[in-house]
Design a protein around this motif. Structure first.
Motif, PDB file in Angstrom:
ATOM      1  N   GLY A   1      88.331 114.056  25.127  1.00  0.00           N
ATOM      2  CA  GLY A   1      89.432 113.102  25.091  1.00  0.00           C
ATOM      3  C   GLY A   1      90.213 112.980  26.373  1.00  0.00           C
ATOM      4  O   GLY A   1      91.074 112.106  26.484  1.00  0.00           O
ATOM      5  N   ASN A   2      89.936 113.854  27.375  1.00  0.00           N
ATOM      6  CA  ASN A   2      90.634 113.759  28.649  1.00  0.00           C
ATOM      7  C   ASN A   2      89.821 112.897  29.609  1.00  0.00           C
ATOM      8  O   ASN A   2      88.707 113.275  30.000  1.00  0.00           O
ATOM      9  N   LEU A   3      90.372 111.752  30.008  1.00  0.00           N
ATOM     10  CA  LEU A   3      89.617 110.803  30.823  1.00  0.00           C
ATOM     11  C   LEU A   3      89.364 111.337  32.225  1.00  0.00           C
ATOM     12  O   LEU A   3      88.346 111.020  32.840  1.00  0.00           O
ATOM     13  N   GLY A   4      90.286 112.154  32.757  1.00  0.00           N
ATOM     14  CA  GLY A   4      90.082 112.716  34.087  1.00  0.00           C
ATOM     15  C   GLY A   4      88.889 113.650  34.127  1.00  0.00           C
ATOM     16  O   GLY A   4      88.066 113.592  35.050  1.00  0.00           O
ATOM     17  N   ASN A   5      88.772 114.513  33.128  1.00  0.00           N
ATOM     18  CA  ASN A   5      87.619 115.409  33.056  1.00  0.00           C
ATOM     19  C   ASN A   5      86.320 114.625  32.990  1.00  0.00           C
ATOM     20  O   ASN A   5      85.343 114.929  33.692  1.00  0.00           O
ATOM     21  N   ASP A   6      86.298 113.610  32.135  1.00  0.00           N
ATOM     22  CA  ASP A   6      85.072 112.824  31.972  1.00  0.00           C
ATOM     23  C   ASP A   6      84.757 112.000  33.217  1.00  0.00           C
ATOM     24  O   ASP A   6      83.594 111.780  33.550  1.00  0.00           O
ATOM     25  N   GLY A   7      85.790 111.560  33.927  1.00  0.00           N
ATOM     26  CA  GLY A   7      85.558 110.828  35.173  1.00  0.00           C
ATOM     27  C   GLY A   7      84.916 111.714  36.226  1.00  0.00           C
ATOM     28  O   GLY A   7      84.041 111.270  36.984  1.00  0.00           O
ATOM     29  N   SER A   8      85.333 112.979  36.285  1.00  0.00           N
ATOM     30  CA  SER A   8      84.712 113.922  37.217  1.00  0.00           C
ATOM     31  C   SER A   8      83.242 114.128  36.863  1.00  0.00           C
ATOM     32  O   SER A   8      82.387 114.187  37.744  1.00  0.00           O
ATOM     33  N   LEU A   9      82.956 114.250  35.578  1.00  0.00           N
ATOM     34  CA  LEU A   9      81.556 114.359  35.138  1.00  0.00           C
ATOM     35  C   LEU A   9      80.768 113.120  35.536  1.00  0.00           C
ATOM     36  O   LEU A   9      79.647 113.223  36.055  1.00  0.00           O
ATOM     37  N   GLU A  10      81.344 111.943  35.326  1.00  0.00           N
ATOM     38  CA  GLU A  10      80.657 110.699  35.658  1.00  0.00           C
ATOM     39  C   GLU A  10      80.309 110.628  37.142  1.00  0.00           C
ATOM     40  O   GLU A  10      79.214 110.194  37.528  1.00  0.00           O
ATOM     41  N   ALA A  11      81.224 111.095  37.981  1.00  0.00           N
ATOM     42  CA  ALA A  11      80.973 111.092  39.427  1.00  0.00           C
ATOM     43  C   ALA A  11      79.816 112.023  39.785  1.00  0.00           C
ATOM     44  O   ALA A  11      78.954 111.683  40.600  1.00  0.00           O
ATOM     45  N   VAL A  12      79.773 113.212  39.188  1.00  0.00           N
ATOM     46  CA  VAL A  12      78.700 114.157  39.477  1.00  0.00           C
ATOM     47  C   VAL A  12      77.364 113.655  38.933  1.00  0.00           C
ATOM     48  O   VAL A  12      76.319 113.788  39.589  1.00  0.00           O
ATOM     49  N   LEU A  13      77.372 113.053  37.754  1.00  0.00           N
ATOM     50  CA  LEU A  13      76.125 112.494  37.219  1.00  0.00           C
ATOM     51  C   LEU A  13      75.615 111.364  38.109  1.00  0.00           C
ATOM     52  O   LEU A  13      74.400 111.219  38.317  1.00  0.00           O
ATOM     53  N   GLY A  14      76.535 110.569  38.642  1.00  0.00           N
ATOM     54  CA  GLY A  14      76.116 109.513  39.567  1.00  0.00           C
ATOM     55  C   GLY A  14      75.449 110.093  40.798  1.00  0.00           C
ATOM     56  O   GLY A  14      74.434 109.573  41.280  1.00  0.00           O
ATOM     57  N   TYR A  15      76.022 111.169  41.334  1.00  0.00           N
ATOM     58  CA  TYR A  15      75.421 111.855  42.486  1.00  0.00           C
ATOM     59  C   TYR A  15      74.040 112.399  42.141  1.00  0.00           C
ATOM     60  O   TYR A  15      73.072 112.217  42.902  1.00  0.00           O
ATOM     61  N   LEU A  16      73.912 113.071  40.999  1.00  0.00           N
ATOM     62  CA  LEU A  16      72.617 113.655  40.620  1.00  0.00           C
ATOM     63  C   LEU A  16      71.556 112.571  40.423  1.00  0.00           C
ATOM     64  O   LEU A  16      70.403 112.724  40.861  1.00  0.00           O
ATOM     65  N   ARG A  17      71.924 111.479  39.797  1.00  0.00           N
ATOM     66  CA  ARG A  17      70.944 110.424  39.536  1.00  0.00           C
ATOM     67  C   ARG A  17      70.523 109.713  40.817  1.00  0.00           C
ATOM     68  O   ARG A  17      69.386 109.260  40.934  1.00  0.00           O
ATOM     69  N   ALA A  18      71.442 109.640  41.786  1.00  0.00           N
ATOM     70  CA  ALA A  18      71.108 108.983  43.050  1.00  0.00           C
ATOM     71  C   ALA A  18      70.317 109.899  43.976  1.00  0.00           C
ATOM     72  O   ALA A  18      69.347 109.473  44.608  1.00  0.00           O
ATOM     73  N   GLU A  19      70.734 111.158  44.083  1.00  0.00           N
ATOM     74  CA  GLU A  19      70.157 112.070  45.066  1.00  0.00           C
ATOM     75  C   GLU A  19      69.102 113.009  44.496  1.00  0.00           C
ATOM     76  O   GLU A  19      68.250 113.503  45.240  1.00  0.00           O
ATOM     77  N   HIS A  20      69.153 113.260  43.197  1.00  0.00           N
ATOM     78  CA  HIS A  20      68.208 114.208  42.577  1.00  0.00           C
ATOM     79  C   HIS A  20      67.738 113.634  41.237  1.00  0.00           C
ATOM     80  O   HIS A  20      67.987 114.201  40.173  1.00  0.00           O
ATOM     81  N   PRO A  21      67.059 112.488  41.279  1.00  0.00           N
ATOM     82  CA  PRO A  21      66.723 111.787  40.035  1.00  0.00           C
ATOM     83  C   PRO A  21      65.774 112.557  39.132  1.00  0.00           C
ATOM     84  O   PRO A  21      65.682 112.254  37.936  1.00  0.00           O
TER      85      PRO A  21
END
Length: 415
Positions: A20-40
């Motif tokens: 329920g904390n949007l800041g926590n989930d936003g941090s996760l979203e940023a890291v998932l974006g990095y992993l999918r772009a750089e380490h698919p």
């Protein structure tokens, strides 16, 4: 391990994600974006607070962080106390079993090394310690990426945080204050770097529509976003929590009422599910069609809301981040030094007001001063956002070098 398996690193993400904390989930979203772009080819799953939400929203398998589902409810009956105690033992086994299945576990952002809000040592600090200890024992690289930290007075909490940081294989911070706080707790941070909050890596909202021609009559006063919070003080304020909350709610409500009296539309924002009662209380107290509440489900939604506003006044740290990222002049009604540090770094250090002293008249004075410099501050934010984006590119480059080494070279362990 076969060559094919080596090409598919097993990566876990860990934290109070999907809770329920949007800041926590936003941090996760940023890291998932990095992993999918750089380490698919990475195989990613989560150990988190809200596994169903994380799986539905981000498409990765997820496991519940705590065996005992009532972990964050106050236990008063003997049965609940016993279940919590048993849960601590079960979680030690569950966490170790989960960690050993991974090559890397990333703790994405969040204030995991601070206690600026009420926090018990045997809650998340204990869970983080289990993670980092299991990583060291199992040979799994634990990375605290872009995290927040702050000085901690409570000795058990401070000890758990200190040992978690020492046992992690990689550490980076969202601000200098966080690195300094870890150093003050006895952690060697000489090789740790400071970048920017991971939320600044999320896509920016679309640019604003072109300005009206010079001869166009001035528009009426525009929208103000007011980000509210279920604020009850910090970890050391439990005895005065109700008083602190009443003062905050009263000051914020009077501020909203003053804006409405000037004909300003107000959009109420939150950053966590626990903030909903504050929104309800303000809507009931002001009772005006000019006051509405947003239903944001992510930091991206919050950025869209703040991008449409003339100005933002916000309490939650990631409400402030979203407003700054969207380039909107922002006044931080801050509850911790991290908000002041963020505002200073983004060029708006003069526009902070303590949440503990939410005086409506003083807030209005600061708000009007903010609006007088609106055009200038938007230009400053554009420049600072570009700098934050560059620093996060450096963060992800460093993360790849540390966690995904090539040629079989071992990763350098943090001291």
């Amino acid at each position: 391990m076969t060559p094919g398996e080596e090409a598919r690193p097993r990566v876990g993400v860990f934290g109070l994600l999907g809770s329920g904390n949007l800041g926590n989930d936003g941090s996760l979203e940023a890291v998932l974006g990095y992993l999918r772009a750089e380490h698919p080819r990475a195989v990613v799953d989560a150990l988190c607070g809200g596994p169903e939400t994380v799986t539905a929203r981000y498409g990765i398998p997820a496991t519940r962080l705590h065996w005992y589902r009532g972990e964050y409810r106050t236990a008063s009956r003997a049965g609940a106390v016993a279940a919590k105690g048993l849960g601590k033992l079960v979680d030690a086994v569950r966490t170790a079993a989960w960690v050993r299945r991974h090559d890397v576990v990333i703790v994405p952002g969040m204030g995991v090394l601070e206690a600026t809000l009420p926090l018990r040592p045997w809650g998340f600090p204990y869970a983080l310690f289990l993670l980092c200890a299991a990583g060291r024992l199992c040979g799994t690289r634990i990375a605290l990426v872009g995290v927040g930290a702050a000085p901690i007075r409570d000795r058990p909490t401070r000890a758990l945080v200190r040992w978690s940081a020492r046992l992690a294989a990689y550490r980076s911070y969202r601000d200098t204050l966080s690195r300094d706080a870890l150093r003050s707790m006895g952690v060697d941070t000489a090789r740790d770097e400071v970048y920017a909050d991971l939320a600044f890596a999320l896509p920016a909202p679309p640019p604003e529509a072109p300005a009206d021609p010079p001869d166009t009559p001035p528009a009426p006063p525009g929208l103000v976003c007011v980000g509210v919070m279920a604020f009850h003080g910090g970890n050391d304020d439990r005895a005065r929590a109700a008083e602190i909350h009443r003062r905050y709610l009263d000051g914020t409500t009077r501020f909203v009422r003053a804006l409405v009296a000037e004909g300003r539309p107000v959009r109420l924002l939150t950053g966590d599910a626990v903030d909903a009662p504050v929104v309800g209380a303000i809507l009931d107290a002001v009772d005006s069609p000019l006051v509405t509440a947003a239903e944001a489900a992510s930091l991206t939604d919050l950025m869209k809301e703040t991008a449409a506003a003339d100005a933002v006044v916000a309490t939650r740290y990631h409400n402030v981040v979203c407003a700054l990222k969207s380039g909107t002049p922002t006044l931080a009604l801050g509850y911790a030094a991290k908000s002041e540090a963020l505002m200073e770094r983004m060029g708006l250090g003069a526009y902070c007001h303590p949440a503990r002293e939410a005086d409506a008249d003083r807030l209005l004075d600061r708000f009007r001063a903010l609006e007088r410099r609106s055009a200038e501050l938007r230009q400053i934010l554009a420049e600072r956002n570009a700098d934050a984006a560059r620093r996060l590119e450096d963060q992800f480059t460093a993360l790849t070098a540390a966690l995904f080494p090539t040629g079989g070279h071992p990763m350098r362990e943090a001291p």
